[in-house]
Design an enzyme around this catalytic site. Structure first.
Site, PDB file in Angstrom:
ATOM      1  N   CYS A   1       0.877  -1.222   0.137  1.00 57.50           N
ATOM      2  CA  CYS A   1       0.084  -0.080   0.080  1.00 57.50           C
ATOM      3  C   CYS A   1       0.909   1.334  -0.093  1.00 57.50           C
ATOM      4  O   CYS A   1       2.245   1.126   0.228  1.00 57.50           O
ATOM      5  CB  CYS A   1      -0.895  -0.049   1.153  1.00 57.50           C
ATOM      6  SG  CYS A   1      -0.105   0.019   2.776  1.00 57.50           S
TER       7      CYS A   1
ATOM      8  N   ALA B   1       2.963   1.691   3.026  1.00 58.33           N
ATOM      9  CA  ALA B   1       4.362   0.759   2.945  1.00 58.33           C
ATOM     10  C   ALA B   1       5.254   1.402   2.096  1.00 58.33           C
ATOM     11  O   ALA B   1       6.492   1.342   2.466  1.00 58.33           O
ATOM     12  CB  ALA B   1       3.863  -0.630   2.152  1.00 58.33           C
TER      13      ALA B   1
ATOM     14  N   ARG C   1      12.969  -4.712   5.633  1.00 63.21           N
ATOM     15  CA  ARG C   1      13.538  -4.652   4.312  1.00 63.21           C
ATOM     16  C   ARG C   1      14.749  -4.594   4.159  1.00 63.21           C
ATOM     17  O   ARG C   1      15.539  -4.596   3.070  1.00 63.21           O
ATOM     18  CB  ARG C   1      12.882  -3.186   3.626  1.00 63.21           C
ATOM     19  CG  ARG C   1      11.765  -3.336   2.960  1.00 63.21           C
ATOM     20  CD  ARG C   1      11.134  -1.961   2.406  1.00 63.21           C
ATOM     21  NE  ARG C   1      12.278  -1.574   1.528  1.00 63.21           N
ATOM     22  CZ  ARG C   1      12.309  -1.923   0.305  1.00 63.21           C
ATOM     23  NH1 ARG C   1      11.773  -2.682  -0.301  1.00 63.21           N
ATOM     24  NH2 ARG C   1      13.361  -1.270  -0.233  1.00 63.21           N
TER      25      ARG C   1
ATOM     26  N   HIS D   1       5.835   6.426  -2.200  1.00 69.87           N
ATOM     27  CA  HIS D   1       7.119   7.002  -2.624  1.00 69.87           C
ATOM     28  C   HIS D   1       6.827   8.425  -3.043  1.00 69.87           C
ATOM     29  O   HIS D   1       7.646   9.448  -2.600  1.00 69.87           O
ATOM     30  CB  HIS D   1       7.706   6.220  -3.872  1.00 69.87           C
ATOM     31  CG  HIS D   1       7.829   4.869  -3.705  1.00 69.87           C
ATOM     32  ND1 HIS D   1       7.838   3.920  -4.901  1.00 69.87           N
ATOM     33  CD2 HIS D   1       7.967   4.184  -2.725  1.00 69.87           C
ATOM     34  CE1 HIS D   1       8.020   2.849  -4.438  1.00 69.87           C
ATOM     35  NE2 HIS D   1       7.828   2.628  -3.181  1.00 69.87           N
TER      36      HIS D   1
END
Ligand code: SF4
Ligand code: SF4
Lengths: 468, 547
Positions: B59, B62, B93, B193
């Protein structure tokens, strides 16, 4: 770090949780669904939750895990998710051809007031035309933890059980429903073989021992094989008795009580059978149940052997254990049973920490369990996080940590070895097979704890002995 | 492995699409493309995932918290929401970071969450958030605190930006800013982003002049230091005498972001996650950008040469050539050993927003063929190149993401190259503000697939039998169960680094181990007639039995 100690009392809710020791309800609900045969689960909300949860499962179980989402957009969030949900269901049916579809809500759906029970009529229609069973529950993460979600979905499935005649007359076998709590696939397999040895016929709900720990495929499996069938769930209404693990969590949500209410089946609740005494308690209870219902039970030699081997192992290793202190963290029921096991092998559970909010009475119960063995200095932290654990460790340094991978940071910070147990285990292999319950589970655990202690001493020894 | 050509692949595509209901079919058939000879060929990308179809996408939250800000060590990230969202994004990550001093701030191992409860959903969570910010400040005294909204927050209407402003003023020495990155926004993490980069641009960039000094100063954009990639690249640049002012955002710190406008060139790794930041830096400060790629030995060499060409400095060019020559010795000798074992094998790559393109370089070096590739959250320009930009229609999802209006800064705008200088460099082969996407690198008949579904994955594997499949952890175990080796390109299966020359060598060895592993031969049991028994100890037993 003194200002973050304020969360030890269970009803205070201020400020941040730093490095949580719990996760959200839809995760538990999805796992419970994986234990039902031919099922697919859809999380009603944005896709991120489903993706995160899949990722979490996959790195613990090392299995493919499909969980669908109704993939809300900004508009869905404003105007409601019905269309998305039914589109999602349609696509799941086309692609997976499931027998069961589980629906759990996420925080987003709950926040906008989506209620799956509004859609019951429509769902029934699909159920009929496509021959599918729907199981649904609400699982807002802001109420409870992953355990709540797990039990709620299990309870929702238990609602399918139908009252029926006892079917045991011919074989004198005790018929049980077993609600195993959120244990590992390895634990479920172990418990299944235990009851088999005893000559008991049991339905486990849920049973993800195969679906979440399967083999290589000879052909592609959209839905992995295994799980409790809907037929068998229906027949749970004809058992003698229900057995439920998790004495703390069952106070908030008890799937076995659904059978009690709907099908009149008595229930008993036991602690997770970790360790010799908890397993003894289980087996003894099974024996009593068999007697009560006029059934046969086979307390076989095999079982006695397992038990005495475990006792032998305790005796062999006790010197390494006594004087050792451990910190245990995880779900409250896990912590309780693990602490009790540690006491019986002579390790002091000096710190017990859970992220769950539990009552003062339950905190007292954990303490009493430990006090009973003469360990009176235990700190029990509820509604806590890993920073609270770190603070407690500074006060009372343990020799060992026992719990899931999330404690690694603490282990590393203090240089304390971590014995991995529970969920999630993402930094070691085999979390999905890890068996903690029964004599065999305790046996394995005892060996591992002893070896961890020995390894530490060995490494610290200037000589480097090769035998202990 | 099957040979592929356009016709065969078109047939296969038809078979794959067959299973879909008509609505899904209409959509997916535009996202599954067989590369042909048409130069105008298009793909549909960055569209919503169909509900019920399992996607690998995450999403907006995220993308915002995990990907862009996750690798930045000295910002405290507070997730405002229920516990799950924050918990799942906690240190998963594998970004690495190295503070410049041993006691430098590093909060990456911490996961702050407001852990909203029922009453916060009903009465609002602003009080809770204020307390959480205060608590984080009191414990760590960080130089920055970031707040991330999860889905419920957008709906109950907590004003995180107002709280951020209030707390920032209260503290005086700590930058506090919020990200409205509710998970339902946009179609994938890509939206996150964008939101992350916009806020960093707005609140951080340009606030410090204390950047690293040097003659050849660059920023690296879209490098996230998975498995230590950034360390390898940093080392290379340093040896060449190139100063890295900031990286967005691998091994980064907020200090570096603040001074990034002092660099003279922006080099983009992952075009998807960050091209708009490069554009904004160009418009506001006059810093041009070029596309580079440090995945692959040849690509790394090419990228270093591009940087040297930009600065037009003889000494730099010489040093770059020396470094490349030094590095290639090791690369060539390992390739010589490994390539015979990988030559002719085939691979599929489905991952990310740029990796599915970048990693093709490494496969070429190993003599392997690409059968199919695609992104998880790419946009059309990442496939077709920036030529697609003029024809991308903005949909509602995209319009929901704020576009910053940027103008040349009245004081700090300083074009590093004049248009004439740029044109002259272009003559020599250095393209500015250009990325061609994966299209030109994909041979005819190969599949280009956006946001691949599991059904498509399964079919392609069955029919094309690749020797290797690259994707993320969510796909990993299904693929392995089908008996196909799998390499994770998000977290590298705990391996790496794979960037630069040293990384390329790691990769060659890793791929050799993976595609030539003996495990896959054990799949069938001998009594099923599919497995083979071999090995000398077995023969011996058999012989003895015969006696
Ligand atoms: S609730 Fe929203 S923000 Fe949280 S994981 Fe789900 S989609 Fe992402
Ligand atoms: S929004 Fe709720 S359900 Fe979704 S990941 Fe976050 S806590 Fe879990």
């Amino acid at each position: 770090m003194e200002n973050i100690t304020n969360k030890i009392s269970p009803d205070e809710n201020a400020g941040a949780v730093v490095n949580a020791c719990k996760t959200c309800a839809p995760l538990g609900a999805s796992l419970a669904m994986k234990g039902i045969a031919g099922s697919m689960c859809i999380l009603h909300g944005s896709q991120g939750c489903a993706t995160y949860i899949r990722r979490y499962f996959i790195s613990h179980f090392r299995e493919p895990v499909d969980i669908a989402s109704s993939s809300f957009s900004e508009n869905t969030a404003v105007f409601g998710g019905k269309e998305n949900l039914f589109n999602g269901i349609k696509n799941i049916i086309k692609k997976y051809n499931p027998k069961v579809i589980g629906i759990a809500t996420t925080c987003l759906a709950e926040t906008i007031g989506e209620d799956i029970s509004f859609y019951v009529k429509e769902l029934e229609k699909i159920a009929e035309s496509e021959n599918i069973t729907f199981i649904h529950t609400d699982t807002a993460a802001y109420k409870g933890t992953h355990i709540t979600g797990f039990l709620k979905m299990t309870a929702a499935a238990a609602k399918l059980a139908e009252p029926q005649e006892l079917s045991y007359v011919s074989d004198k076998k005790l018929k049980l429903n077993i609600f195993p709590w959120m244990v590992s696939p390895g634990d479920i397999r172990g418990l299944k073989s235990l009851v088999k040895v005893l000559g008991i016929s049991a339905t486990f709900l849920p049973d993800y021992s195969q679906t979440m720990d399967g083999g290589a495929w000879s052909k592609y499996e959209a839905i992995p094989k295994g799980g409790t069938t809907i037929d068998n769930i229906k027949k749970m209404g004809g058992a003698n008795h229900s057995l439920e693990f998790g004495i703390i969590s069952s106070e908030a949500c008890s799937p076995a009580s659904i059978l009690e209410e709907n099908c009149n089946i008595p229930k008993s609740v036991l602690p997770l059978p970790i360790g010799l005494r908890a397993t003894d308690l289980l087996i003894n209870h099974l024996k009593e149940l068999a007697e009560e219902y006029g059934c046969e039970i086979n307390l076989s030699e095999e079982l006695q052997d397992d038990r005495s081997r475990l006792l032998d192992a305790y005796a062999d290793a006790h010197k390494y254990f006594s004087g050792t202190k451990a910190a245990v963290y995880g779900e409250a029921d896990f912590v309780l049973s693990m602490a009790s096991y540690l006491c019986e092998i002579g390790i002091e559970p000096a710190i017990c920490m859970t992220g769950e909010k539990i009552s003062l009475k339950q905190i007292e119960m954990i303490k009493e369990t430990i006090n009973h063995f003469g360990f009176t200095e235990t700190t029990v932290l509820a509604d806590s996080d890993f920073t609270n654990l770190d603070e407690a460790i500074l006060e009372n340094m343990p020799d060992l940590l026992i719990g899931n991978s999330k404690g690694y940071k603490t282990a590393r910070k203090f240089g304390i070895p971590l014995v991995r147990a529970g969920f999630p285990i993402q930094d070691r292999f085999g979390g999905q097979r890890l068996q903690l319950t029964g004599y065999k589970g305790a046996q394995r655990l005892t060996d591992e704890i002893a070896n961890t202690i020995i390894a530490k001493r060995q490494a610290a020894s200037p000589v480097g002995y090769m035998s202990m | 492995m099957a040979d592929i050509d356009i016709k065969k692949s078109e047939n296969l595509k038809e078979q794959v699409m067959d299973k879909y209901p008509s609505k899904v079919l209409k959509k997916r058939s535009k996202q599954v493309v067989v590369k042909n000879t048409d130069p105008e060929q298009r793909i549909q990308a960055n569209v919503r995932t169909v509900p019920g179809i399992i996607t690998q996408r995450g999403c907006c939250y995220a993308g915002c918290k995990g990907v862009v800000l996750g690798p930045t060590r000295d910002i405290i990230n507070i997730t405002h929401g229920p516990i799950g969202c924050g918990f799942y994004s906690w240190l998963t990550r594998r970004n690495q970071t190295k503070p410049e001093t041993p006691d430098g701030a590093n909060y990456m191992q911490y996961c702050f969450s407001t852990d909203m409860q029922d009453q916060n959903i009903v009465f609002g969570g602003e009080k809770l958030l204020r307390e959480a910010i205060q608590e984080a400040y009191d414990i760590f005294h960080p130089s920055a605190i970031a707040i991330f909204s999860t889905c419920p927050v957008g709906l109950i209407g907590d004003d995180i930006h107002a709280i951020a402003k209030e707390m920032k003023e209260k503290f005086g020495d700590c930058n506090v800013f919020g990200f409205s990155c509710e998970g339902y926004k946009g179609v994938s993490q890509s939206a996150g982003h964008h939101i992350a980069n916009n806020q960093i641009f707005k609140h951080v960039v340009g606030t410090s002049e204390n950047g690293r000094k040097g003659k050849f100063k660059i920023n690296l954009l879209g490098e996230y230091n998975i498995g230590g990639d950034a360390f390898v690249i940093e080392n290379l640049l340093e040896r060449c005498g190139i100063t890295l002012v900031s990286t967005f955002s691998g091994n980064s710190s907020i200090e570096h972001f603040a001074a990034c406008h002092t660099a003279d060139l922006n080099c983009i790794m992952c075009h998807r996650s960050i091209n708009y930041v490069a554009e904004m830096l160009d418009t506001k400060y006059g810093i041009p950008w070029i596309k580079i790629n440090f995945i692959g030995a040849k690509a790394s060499a090419k990228s270093l040469r591009k940087i040297a060409a930009y600065f037009e400095d003889e000494e730099l060019t010489k040093r770059v050539e020396e470094v490349i020559a030094e590095e290639m010795v090791g690369v060539d000798s390992v390739l010589e050993e490994i390539r015979p074992k990988t030559e002719g094998k085939s691979a599929m790559l489905f991952v990310g927003g740029s990796r599915a393109h970048h990693y093709q370089e490494l496969f070429k070096e190993l003599g392997m063929k690409i059968l199919a590739a695609g992104y998880e959250f790419g946009h059309r320009d990442d496939y077709e190149g920036r030529r697609a930009l003029s024809t991308i229609k903005l949909d509602a999802d995209t319009r929901n993401i704020e576009e910053l209006k940027v103008e040349p800064d009245p004081e700090q705008y300083n074009p590093r190259k004049t248009e004439e200088e740029k044109a002259a460099l272009k003559e020599k082969g250095l393209e500015f503000s250009e990325y061609e996407g994966m299209w030109p690198d994909m041979p005819e008949g190969t599949f280009i697939i956006d946001d691949i579904s599991q059904h498509e994955t399964e079919k392609l594997i069955k029919e094309l039998k690749p020797d290797l499949f690259c994707a993320g952890i969510k796909e990993k175990y299904a693929i392995q169960k089908m008996g196909v080796p799998m390499k994770q390109l998000h977290s590298y299966d705990y391996g790496g680094p794979f960037a630069g020359f040293a990384g390329a060598i790691n990769w060659y060895r890793e791929i050799d181990r993976t595609v030539n592993s003996k495990v896959w031969q054990l799949v069938g049991a001998p009594w099923e007639g599919t497995g083979k028994l071999h090995g000398s100890f077995i023969k011996k037993v058999l012989v003895e039995e015969e006696k």
